[in-house]
Design a protein around this motif. Structure first.
Motif, PDB file in Angstrom:
ATOM      1  N   GLY A 171     -63.816 -24.728 -11.512  1.00 52.53           N
ATOM      2  CA  GLY A 171     -64.281 -23.350 -11.092  1.00 52.53           C
ATOM      3  C   GLY A 171     -65.480 -23.113 -10.516  1.00 52.53           C
ATOM      4  N   THR A 172     -66.574 -23.733 -10.787  1.00 51.53           N
ATOM      5  CA  THR A 172     -68.144 -23.898 -10.361  1.00 51.53           C
ATOM      6  C   THR A 172     -67.858 -24.100  -8.862  1.00 51.53           C
ATOM      7  N   ALA A 173     -67.109 -25.331  -8.638  1.00 54.84           N
ATOM      8  CA  ALA A 173     -66.770 -25.798  -7.275  1.00 54.84           C
ATOM      9  C   ALA A 173     -66.040 -25.020  -6.480  1.00 54.84           C
ATOM     10  N   GLY A 174     -65.265 -24.020  -6.994  1.00 53.40           N
ATOM     11  CA  GLY A 174     -64.768 -23.214  -6.057  1.00 53.40           C
ATOM     12  C   GLY A 174     -63.197 -23.130  -6.213  1.00 53.40           C
ATOM     13  N   ALA A 175     -62.618 -23.861  -7.005  1.00 53.34           N
ATOM     14  CA  ALA A 175     -61.048 -24.085  -7.277  1.00 53.34           C
ATOM     15  C   ALA A 175     -60.773 -22.810  -8.073  1.00 53.34           C
ATOM     16  N   THR A 176     -59.331 -22.666  -7.833  1.00 52.24           N
ATOM     17  CA  THR A 176     -58.424 -21.711  -8.540  1.00 52.24           C
ATOM     18  C   THR A 176     -57.845 -22.690  -9.602  1.00 52.24           C
ATOM     19  N   VAL A 177     -58.152 -22.302 -11.082  1.00 53.30           N
ATOM     20  CA  VAL A 177     -57.831 -23.177 -12.138  1.00 53.30           C
ATOM     21  C   VAL A 177     -56.660 -22.309 -13.083  1.00 53.30           C
ATOM     22  N   TYR A 178     -55.620 -22.953 -13.141  1.00 50.58           N
ATOM     23  CA  TYR A 178     -54.754 -22.445 -14.236  1.00 50.58           C
ATOM     24  C   TYR A 178     -54.947 -23.158 -15.688  1.00 50.58           C
ATOM     25  N   VAL A 179     -55.312 -22.266 -16.544  1.00 46.27           N
ATOM     26  CA  VAL A 179     -55.773 -22.970 -17.950  1.00 46.27           C
ATOM     27  C   VAL A 179     -54.652 -22.485 -18.991  1.00 46.27           C
ATOM     28  N   THR A 180     -54.364 -23.481 -19.708  1.00 46.62           N
ATOM     29  CA  THR A 180     -53.197 -23.499 -20.477  1.00 46.62           C
ATOM     30  C   THR A 180     -53.530 -23.771 -22.155  1.00 46.62           C
ATOM     31  N   GLY A 181     -52.785 -23.438 -23.024  1.00 45.74           N
ATOM     32  CA  GLY A 181     -53.050 -23.844 -24.427  1.00 45.74           C
ATOM     33  C   GLY A 181     -52.323 -22.883 -25.258  1.00 45.74           C
ATOM     34  N   ARG A 182     -52.449 -23.122 -26.623  1.00 49.10           N
ATOM     35  CA  ARG A 182     -51.639 -22.331 -27.565  1.00 49.10           C
ATOM     36  C   ARG A 182     -52.503 -21.241 -28.331  1.00 49.10           C
ATOM     37  N   THR A 183     -53.762 -21.232 -27.882  1.00 46.80           N
ATOM     38  CA  THR A 183     -54.563 -20.126 -29.002  1.00 46.80           C
ATOM     39  C   THR A 183     -54.699 -19.038 -27.914  1.00 46.80           C
ATOM     40  N   THR A 184     -54.356 -17.897 -28.148  1.00 44.38           N
ATOM     41  CA  THR A 184     -54.543 -16.722 -27.284  1.00 44.38           C
ATOM     42  C   THR A 184     -55.215 -15.613 -28.042  1.00 44.38           C
TER      43      THR A 184
ATOM     44  N   LEU B 137     -64.202 -17.453 -17.965  1.00 39.52           N
ATOM     45  CA  LEU B 137     -65.435 -18.281 -17.830  1.00 39.52           C
ATOM     46  C   LEU B 137     -65.383 -19.137 -16.637  1.00 39.52           C
ATOM     47  N   VAL B 138     -64.219 -19.457 -16.146  1.00 35.80           N
ATOM     48  CA  VAL B 138     -63.789 -19.926 -14.651  1.00 35.80           C
ATOM     49  C   VAL B 138     -64.195 -18.856 -13.723  1.00 35.80           C
ATOM     50  N   THR B 139     -63.610 -17.974 -13.951  1.00 32.76           N
ATOM     51  CA  THR B 139     -63.984 -16.927 -12.905  1.00 32.76           C
ATOM     52  C   THR B 139     -65.606 -16.529 -12.711  1.00 32.76           C
ATOM     53  N   ALA B 140     -66.044 -16.374 -13.520  1.00 32.50           N
ATOM     54  CA  ALA B 140     -67.567 -15.982 -13.717  1.00 32.50           C
ATOM     55  C   ALA B 140     -68.258 -17.065 -13.138  1.00 32.50           C
ATOM     56  N   ALA B 141     -67.905 -18.150 -13.286  1.00 33.50           N
ATOM     57  CA  ALA B 141     -68.421 -19.522 -12.574  1.00 33.50           C
ATOM     58  C   ALA B 141     -68.342 -19.603 -11.090  1.00 33.50           C
ATOM     59  N   GLY B 142     -67.390 -18.682 -10.432  1.00 28.62           N
ATOM     60  CA  GLY B 142     -67.263 -18.775  -8.895  1.00 28.62           C
ATOM     61  C   GLY B 142     -65.959 -19.164  -8.632  1.00 28.62           C
ATOM     62  N   GLY B 143     -64.810 -19.579  -9.794  1.00 32.65           N
ATOM     63  CA  GLY B 143     -63.503 -19.751  -9.195  1.00 32.65           C
ATOM     64  C   GLY B 143     -62.872 -18.750  -9.488  1.00 32.65           C
ATOM     65  N   GLU B 144     -61.499 -18.941  -9.743  1.00 32.70           N
ATOM     66  CA  GLU B 144     -60.610 -18.060 -10.188  1.00 32.70           C
ATOM     67  C   GLU B 144     -59.777 -18.534 -11.316  1.00 32.70           C
ATOM     68  N   GLY B 145     -59.860 -18.082 -12.567  1.00 26.99           N
ATOM     69  CA  GLY B 145     -59.322 -18.397 -13.679  1.00 26.99           C
ATOM     70  C   GLY B 145     -57.890 -17.580 -13.864  1.00 26.99           C
ATOM     71  N   VAL B 146     -56.953 -18.475 -14.465  1.00 25.79           N
ATOM     72  CA  VAL B 146     -55.680 -17.952 -14.587  1.00 25.79           C
ATOM     73  C   VAL B 146     -55.205 -18.371 -16.070  1.00 25.79           C
ATOM     74  N   ALA B 147     -54.943 -17.749 -16.973  1.00 20.72           N
ATOM     75  CA  ALA B 147     -54.525 -17.969 -18.465  1.00 20.72           C
ATOM     76  C   ALA B 147     -53.068 -17.891 -18.259  1.00 20.72           C
ATOM     77  N   VAL B 148     -52.561 -18.982 -18.886  1.00 17.64           N
ATOM     78  CA  VAL B 148     -51.001 -18.993 -19.037  1.00 17.64           C
ATOM     79  C   VAL B 148     -50.800 -19.619 -20.490  1.00 17.64           C
ATOM     80  N   PRO B 149     -50.426 -19.019 -21.371  1.00 17.62           N
ATOM     81  CA  PRO B 149     -50.183 -19.508 -22.573  1.00 17.62           C
ATOM     82  C   PRO B 149     -49.049 -20.321 -22.619  1.00 17.62           C
ATOM     83  N   THR B 150     -49.217 -21.811 -22.980  1.00 21.10           N
ATOM     84  CA  THR B 150     -48.303 -22.713 -22.922  1.00 21.10           C
ATOM     85  C   THR B 150     -48.367 -23.918 -24.181  1.00 21.10           C
TER      86      THR B 150
END
Length: 316
Positions: free
Chosen positions: A38-51, A71-84
């Motif tokens: 995210g700091t480098a500008g990416a859009t990041v889909y983040v997954t995991g089981r704990t929400t 945190l991804v968005t605050a770093a300059g990217g776009e964070g998208v949380a997807v419970p998986t």
């Protein structure tokens, strides 16, 4: 906008416009990798089981994928949380379909799913037949099957555009694991399999000019590791009073910067199929850990085998 500003922004955000999936980004290495992408500008889909509404079998509700996305968005990217749950094929398929629907591409896949720490403490050093079979097989499900399901499902999208990157996150490198037995058979298999996955995927991605590598942090000061030592990131050096070798440990930021550097490298194909670690990549790309140091945990462990008096301070 001037040409000078455009170049400056490109340098600041080399991954702008890139789409990444970090599978297993709730905490530790996965979270740090997501944030640095995210700091480098990416859009990041983040997954995991704990929400914020549900805690996984790991039993830690203090870190969530929603927080990682923020945190991804605050770093300059776009964070998208997807419970998986990456053992559930339908959930992984829905995740990939969503990325395709929303972005139409996938440029970086990071397979960081693990979550087996609660299984290893009582099994280290035991014979295969002395470990509960359910626990041993669960390690393989969490550390191997999850990666296979995710790659099988996501790679058709990643290979749609040339130049994709797959990162298999594990514990150890070929140089270290290749001649050493890692604690017990189940753990050894779980942590060596991603190295072979990267090696094999490197061959299979050739037609789409893709790159696959395995990446290992060194002695990682994850949230769980710090809690186990009874310290925080701020006072972690106090743990070296009991375990002097902990002085060579590294923060999750280090491996996060390693993966971000790989993703931003237009010549990353030179690493294709290789087993890498944060220390080696730091020397190659010139980044440091959050405190300005440059730990080389695997180099230290190899050196200590021949010289027990090796000073960890020489490997920071």
């Amino acid at each position: 906008m001037t040409t000078e500003n455009t170049t400056e922004n490109a340098d600041d955000k080399p991954l702008a416009g890139r789409i990444a999936l970090v599978a297993g980004a709730t905490r530790g290495a996965g979270r740090a990798i997501a944030v640095q992408l995210g700091t480098a500008g990416a859009t990041v889909y983040v997954t995991g089981r704990t929400t914020r509404d549900r805690v996984s079998e790991v039993g830690r509700g203090t870190e969530t994928i929603e927080e990682t996305a923020e945190l991804v968005t605050a770093a300059g990217g776009e964070g998208v949380a997807v419970p998986t749950d990456h053992l559930e094929e339908d959930q992984v398929r829905a995740l990939v379909e969503r990325i395709d629907r929303e972005r139409g591409r996938l440029d970086v896949l990071v397979n960081d799913v693990w979550g087996g720490e609660h299984l290893i403490g009582s099994s280290f050093g035991k014979k295969t037949w002395d470990i509960g079979l359910a626990d041993g097989l669960r390690m393989l499900e969490l550390g191997v099957k999850t990666h296979l399901i995710t790659s099988h499902t996501a790679l058709p999208l990643l290979t749609r555009h040339p130049g994709g990157l797959v990162v298999e996150v594990t514990d150890g490198t070929t140089a270290y694991n290749g001649t050493r037995f890692r604690e017990n058979l189940f753990y050894d298999l779980a942590k060596n399999a991603p190295i072979r996955m990267a090696f094999g995927l490197a061959k299979e991605l050739a037609d789409s000019a893709g790159t696959a590598v395995s990446v290992s942090p060194g002695w990682l000061r994850s949230e769980q590791m710090l809690a186990g030592f009874g310290v925080t990131e701020e006072n972690w050096r106090e743990a070296t009073d009991k375990v002097p070798d902990f002085a060579v440990s590294e923060s999750p930021v280090y491996v996060g910067r390693a993966v971000a550097a790989l993703a931003a490298d237009p010549d990353r194909a030179r690493w294709n199929g290789q087993s890498l670690d944060s220390g080696r990549l730091a020397r190659e790309y010139g980044f440091t850990d959050a405190d300005g140091s440059r730990p080389d945990a695997w180099g230290f462990l190899l050196a200590k085998e021949t010289d027990p008096d090796t000073d960890p301070a020489d490997y920071r």
